[in-house]
Design an enzyme around this catalytic site. Sequence first.
Site, PDB file in Angstrom:
ATOM      1  N   GLU A   1      39.926  35.548  36.800  1.00  0.00           N
ATOM      2  CA  GLU A   1      41.271  35.698  37.384  1.00  0.00           C
ATOM      3  C   GLU A   1      42.135  36.663  36.565  1.00  0.00           C
ATOM      4  O   GLU A   1      43.345  36.491  36.454  1.00  0.00           O
ATOM      5  CB  GLU A   1      41.970  34.345  37.526  1.00  0.00           C
ATOM      6  CG  GLU A   1      41.273  33.375  38.445  1.00  0.00           C
ATOM      7  CD  GLU A   1      40.966  33.956  39.811  1.00  0.00           C
ATOM      8  OE1 GLU A   1      41.687  34.867  40.251  1.00  0.00           O
ATOM      9  OE2 GLU A   1      39.995  33.503  40.431  1.00  0.00           O
ATOM     10  N   GLY A   2      41.507  37.670  36.014  1.00  0.00           N
ATOM     11  CA  GLY A   2      42.202  38.632  35.163  1.00  0.00           C
ATOM     12  C   GLY A   2      42.092  38.178  33.718  1.00  0.00           C
ATOM     13  O   GLY A   2      42.619  37.130  33.353  1.00  0.00           O
TER      14      GLY A   2
END
Length: 590
Positions: free
Chosen positions: A440-441
């Site tokens: 998610e980053g």
Amino acid sequence: MPTYAAPLRDMRFVLNELAGTDRLRALPGCEEIGPDLVDPVLEEAAKFCSEVLLPLNRSGDEEGCTLENGVVRTPRGFPEAYRAFREAGWTSLGADPDYGGQGLPKSVGMLVEEMICSANLSFGMYPGLSHGATMAISKHGTPEQKALYLPKLTSGEWSGTMCLTEPHCGTDLGLIRTKAVPAGDGSHRITGNKIFISAGEHDLADNIVHLVLAKLPDAPPGTRGISLFVVPKFLPSEDGRPGPRNAVTCTGLEHKMGIKASATCAMAFDEAKGWLVGRPHKGLSAMFTMMNEARLGVGVQGLGIAEIAYQNAVAYARDRIQGRGLQGTQAPDRPADPILVHPDVRRMLLTMRAMTEGCRALSALAALEHDVSVRHPDAAVRQQADDFVQLMTPIIKAVFTDTGWDAAMLGMQVWGGHGYIRDNGMEQFARDARITQIYEGTNGIQALDLVGRKLGAHGGRYLRSFFHPVLAFIEAQQDAPAMEEFILPLAKAFGRLQQVTGEVAQRGLRDPFEAGAAATDYLRLFGLTAMAYAWARMAALALEQDDAFYKAKLATARFFMQRILPETSSLAAKVLAGGESLREFEDAAF
């Protein structure tokens, strides 16, 4: 095998006293939120997590998922647990009542999420992805898409995914190659390959609703040309049931370091039938609805791992006897003292406790603002609350997941050699926690988001949503003698944050490399200061009470202020040192 008991007392404290249910009950749809309603929900969630999910955590890790002829089987016990989870209504807890949801606020939902992540992080991935898909369709879908998909996602009959990453691109989504060709009937034909798709294929739900990023034939280059499509595994029939199989196939399962019971899939779309969600070429903004929700969720994953690692480290430190205390024998009836008496063990345990409880407090404050941002009738109030959530999202994702990893490492250290042995369960926490800092980053991307997007956004409006309340709290408490030991450290850290923020903003305008060089240290500085604010607020509440819980809360607050918050001084020094030493190092010398 590790044990887990949900920290219900602390959860009630951060919900009812720190965040405050009075403000929550003032919101439409939350009028009945209070202990009478919430306590039974939390107690039932705690029971389900400890009795159903926790026993599957180790066996799920050892067995993993299997792929055969395009079909993924989850570990033994997972389908039954998911069925019980769905039938008990946990998939619908925070969902819109218009589509069968219970409508409970984020402030309650995040506490339940934490329990699930502590008990069985792999299991939590499946309903977690569905929740994100629900949010994206709810905000950007057509009325027909909402009517078709939201009731099924809410009930848990169907599950959801988000399909972003491709073999050649991860963070830089402008490079995606997946194509979407109009079919002439309102649908599109989706062709391409996606990797690292959590819950991309499994045997838990009747259908899987993929949200896929792809490019239309007339798409402009880069991220400006990305569109979002809903691509179901089975094409829904007219009565809403799963119909013919769509051209979506799982071509492989990743063999991972951790979260092995979560199916991480490579997915192939071969002219699969899909429908546009939102406007053409605006898919990235639509997907960010899902990603921002997911980043908060991943932060809670870190918190969940930190809590269970702490609980099991404490239990071991009480039971394990080694040597005698430096202050003299503490257990004369035993051949040695529990390692709990040794200063370094206490340092590790208190570090885990202070960071875990600090994260829980900050998540409660963010969850309340999230509820205000979506429920308050006044648009200006909603905007101010959303500013706080936007600012805190990269901080929560990065600092909480770093905390989960650090706590898992400290927990293993408390256990010593026994922590390194698989049978005792501590090493699984470390393996499971590690991915949270990546997906998610990555946490480095979160730092760039904070520095590059959030600091200067809307003339500093995001910053004001945090800076103003902190300054007001410091001014209100600075003359209270009992609060001096908490307010002075907070004020010093806040002053450093203000100074460094101005410097990073100025340097970043002149040279983006300087902002990038400062980003990771700046984010942690910000996160520790935000946690200090939460701890000072908790200390103010604890000073008004006199029982064991509040005394322990005060003692933990003191430890945070004295032994953890001083890190902000070195972080500020690193930020202010600038990025020249990074820039001048020759590429060839690496």
